[in-house]
Design an enzyme around this catalytic site. Structure first.
Site, PDB file in Angstrom:
ATOM      1  N   TRP A 233       0.815  -1.178  -0.043  1.00 38.15           N
ATOM      2  CA  TRP A 233       0.123  -0.057   0.239  1.00 38.15           C
ATOM      3  C   TRP A 233       0.890   1.397   0.034  1.00 38.15           C
ATOM      4  CZ3 TRP A 233      -1.567  -4.715   2.161  1.00 38.15           C
ATOM      5  CH2 TRP A 233      -2.985  -5.003   1.729  1.00 38.15           C
ATOM      6  N   CYS A 269      -7.098  -4.638  -1.770  1.00 32.60           N
ATOM      7  CA  CYS A 269      -8.054  -5.216  -1.281  1.00 32.60           C
ATOM      8  C   CYS A 269      -9.006  -5.867  -2.466  1.00 32.60           C
ATOM      9  CB  CYS A 269      -8.853  -4.407  -0.419  1.00 32.60           C
ATOM     10  SG  CYS A 269      -9.475  -2.877  -1.219  1.00 32.60           S
ATOM     11  N   HIS A 326     -13.535  -0.621   0.580  1.00 31.52           N
ATOM     12  CA  HIS A 326     -12.710  -1.659   0.895  1.00 31.52           C
ATOM     13  C   HIS A 326     -13.593  -2.838   0.369  1.00 31.52           C
ATOM     14  CE1 HIS A 326     -10.209  -4.519   2.852  1.00 31.52           C
ATOM     15  NE2 HIS A 326     -11.252  -5.258   3.621  1.00 31.52           N
ATOM     16  N   ASP A 349     -12.919 -12.149   4.624  1.00 29.57           N
ATOM     17  CA  ASP A 349     -12.097 -10.671   3.868  1.00 29.57           C
ATOM     18  C   ASP A 349     -10.317 -11.137   3.902  1.00 29.57           C
ATOM     19  OD1 ASP A 349     -10.563  -8.636   3.353  1.00 29.57           O
ATOM     20  OD2 ASP A 349     -11.532  -7.458   4.782  1.00 29.57           O
ATOM     21  N   TYR A 507      -6.441   4.913  -1.693  1.00 31.20           N
ATOM     22  CA  TYR A 507      -8.000   4.414  -1.290  1.00 31.20           C
ATOM     23  C   TYR A 507      -8.038   4.240   0.045  1.00 31.20           C
ATOM     24  CZ  TYR A 507      -7.157  -0.439  -1.370  1.00 31.20           C
ATOM     25  OH  TYR A 507      -6.761  -1.743  -0.829  1.00 31.20           O
TER      26      TYR A 507
END
Length: 678
Positions: A233, A269, A326, A349, A507
């Site tokens: 990220w 994600c 997300h 997730d 994001y």
């Protein structure tokens, strides 16, 4: 006395069986069947003939390296008069003779995976067994053909990104039936640490989609194991590619499987979720990708996101994150470990955020449990509940060290979205996760979840208010205005200070450089008045600061000089990329060469270098990414054009996914739905 059948050879009837079990898109060169459903093989006897009542055949089905009847990974059974679909069974469906049509059926709760089936002394066949959402006895049973076509059989889809004000549909090639993908998915199961520690117990667990979904949640990321994807990220993608590079799961899964199970670099994600969806569908579990806008990351499990800002309205690095969006997945299954009310969609997730039982995974948790505030139910209900329901408290840390609360109206869990069944439209499923705001049902859910912050929260009457408004034309390469709107709702004149700033953002909430700032020390408002303050965002300023997310964070901080109260409005905007025009040249038919003519107009006031178009699509490009690099640069306002050839292998509605990349305009996505004739 019975006589055992002496088998000389056999025919697995792969084409017929695979089509009947809806696995033929995996190929018909091997037997791939679904549990709880009959399949038939032809046996050719060495001598003698089958005689009802006097012929026998001992059958043994085994899976895993240590098959045992105790663990349910070994089943021994003989011939019956008819098939019993509730257990492993076999029956002859042909008349007496030296050719035998043998019908077989697995138990609807048998472990999935690779099997060896021994038939008597000389017959030995291999096959793959998958979950069966068409079988009413299977835990993943789904009683709706349109939903099954979407959530199991569809090899492409839409993942929503952008912002909650402007959701942006992004095409994705799930490709679960492409060559090599099923083998990669089974290898994921065999590489998981639970299998490596105790293969017998792990293979037994594969009868349960709850267990399998939890394994996949851990194995799609590589934080604890030899998982599929490594997350990143931050800027720079050394040793890999940007998460924006990917258009589908096929290349990711093939790279992982063929490169000694080394993690593929890199994912974020929506990539983690998309790969988990591909694997789930490949194994037979109905699955869909979910996007939650303004998604909270509650790192201390108190159902509160605490944001700290400085006196300019800039976020502190100690702030808990609210992601612009997300993505996770939902899988369809029963929950015999819980109440019947909690069957159906289960959220899990695979993005590594927090550990669960010592491992980076999350779920599966019933979506209904999240809605009802039933946070004691397995697995990880509090974390998912916080993602859609957390309270947001904002504090200002001043230079003198003092801290004060800031009034802000941020609400997490907005426009929870997924692709609609049978179309590319967005379906809003927020109502599946939460009751209407302010309703009695919402209050009951918060009480059950012990979400005291929300229960005690009351919207105070505010004399001053600040909001952010935007207009049309927020396109990459353009200059445009955004507005801070300040309103005095009181009966007295007000005077204050307004700080209105913007910065590039990712994001997940990480902030970049300043894109524009305005400081008004004296904002005077008469009773009931509204003032609209513009901030000009120029491409020359923001162009070099944007991340690949194309997002800018706007923040307006208003200080009331009289009461010393602070009011904060925050909004993320996502700049619109140019559209890729896709024309299909030729008659779309299976096994006939076609061309895609691709066009994109350069919207930037500068020249694009290193321009490259690429395409992929399930059953369109042979499981490959096909690219075309332009020989020349593309000036401002000019068209980038390419023609790429491909040969569809199967008929039906297919999605051709397109990507454009260059030095200044990165990974612009487009797609075209194509109906391929026979």
């Amino acid at each position: 006395m019975t006589q055992a059948l002496d088998i000389e050879r056999w025919d697995l009837e792969c084409e017929f069986n695979n089509m009947d079990h809806r696995t033929d898109l995996n190929g018909v060169d091997r037997l791939i069947v679904r549990r709880g459903q009959t399949f038939t093989v032809s046996l050719y006897l060495r001598f003698g003939s089958y005689q009802p009542g006097s012929s026998s055949l001992d059958c043994v089905a085994e899976t895993g390296p240590q098959p045992s009847e105790q663990y349910g990974t070994r089943a021994a059974f003989g011939l019956s008069d008819s098939i019993d679909t509730s257990r492993w069974s076999a029956a002859v469906t042909s008349p007496p003779g030296d050719t035998v049509a043998l019908s077989l059926c697995s138990a609807p709760d048998a472990p999935i995976g690779r099997y060896t089936l021994t038939l008597g002394r000389s017959g030995r066949i291999d096959f793959i067994l998958l979950f069966n959402p068409w079988c009413s006895g299977d835990a993943v049973y789904m009683d709706n053909e349109e939903n099954l076509a979407e959530y199991v059989l569809s090899q492409d889809g839409i993942i929503f990104r952008g912002s909650y004000k402007y959701p942006i549909p992004n095409p994705w090639n799930f490709g679960q039936f492409e060559s090599g993908i099923l083998d990669a998915c089974l290898r994921i199961l065999d590489m998981n640490p639970k299998y490596l520690r105790n293969p017998a117990k792990d293979c037994s667990g594969r009868r349960n989609p709850i267990y399998v979904s939890r394994v996949l949640s851990a194995m799609v990321n590589c934080n604890d194991d030899n998982g599929v994807l490594m997350g990143k990220w931050t800027e720079g993608h050394e040793g890999g590619v940007s998460p924006m590079f990917w258009k589908g799961s096929v290349e990711i899964l093939c790279n992982w499987s063929t490169q000694a199970c080394r993690p593929v670099r890199y994912g974020q994600c929506w990539v983690f979720a998309a790969v988990a969806c591909s694997v789930s569908r490949a194994l037979g579990i109905p699955c869909r990708v979910i996007t939650n806008y303004l998604s909270a990351h509650d790192s201390n499990s108190n159902l509160v996101i605490e944001r700290f800002i400085d006196e300019n309205g800039d976020l502190s690095k100690f702030t808990e994150m609210i992601w612009n969006y997300h993505c996770w997945v939902e899988s369809w299954m029963t929950r015999p470990d819980l109440k019947a009310d909690f069957n159906g969609w289960q959220a899990s997730d695979p993005t590594p955020q927090e550990k669960s039982e010592g491992v980076y995974c999350c779920g599966p948790v019933p979506v209904r449990a999240v809605k009802e505030g039933a946070l004691l139910f397995s697995y990880d209900a509090p974390f998912v509940f916080a993602e859609v329901n957390a309270d947001v408290n904002t504090f200002m840390k001043r230079r003198d060290g003092s801290t004060s609360k800031v009034t802000s109206a941020t609400v997490v869990g907005q426009k929870i979205s997924t692709k609609s069944v049978g179309s590319d439209a967005r379906e809003d499923i927020t109502h599946l996760y939460k009751y209407p705001e302010g309703s009695d049902e919402e209050r009951a859910a918060f009480q059950k979840a012990n979400h005291l912050n929300k229960l005690l929260q009351q919207q105070p009457d505010r004399d001053l208010d600040v909001a952010i408004k935007v207009g049309p034309g927020m396109r990459t390469g353009c200059d445009f205005d955004v507005f801070a709107v300040v309103t005095n709702r009181s009966q007295t004149a007000k005077k204050g200070c307004l700080l209105f700033g913007s910065c590039a953002t990712s994001y997940n909430g990480s902030l970049g450089g300043n894109c524009g700032f305005k400081d008004l020390l004296n904002v005077e408002l008469s009773p009931g008045a509204t003032r609209r303050v513009p901030l000009r965002l120029n491409y020359t300023k923001y162009g070099g600061l944007l991340t690949e997310d194309n997002a800018i964070r706007l923040a307006a901080l208003l200080l009331d000089y009289n009461t010393r109260e602070s009011f904060l409005a925050v909004r993320n905007i996502v700049l619109e990329n140019p559209r890729i025009e896709v024309r299909i040249l030729g008659e779309p038919k299976a096994n006939r060469k076609l061309a895609a003519e691709l066009t994109l107009q350069n919207p930037l006031p500068e020249t694009l270098e290193g321009c490259c178009f690429s395409i992929e699509g399930a059953n369109l490009t042979g499981g490959q990414v096909v690219s075309h690099r332009l020989a020349s640069s593309v000036g401002p306002g000019e068209d980038a054009k390419a023609k790429i050839y491909f040969t569809p292998t199967h008929s039906g509605l297919r999605k051709l996914v397109v990507d454009f990349d260059s030095n200044k305009l990165c990974h612009v996505k487009g797609y075209r739905n194509v109906i391929i004739g026979k």
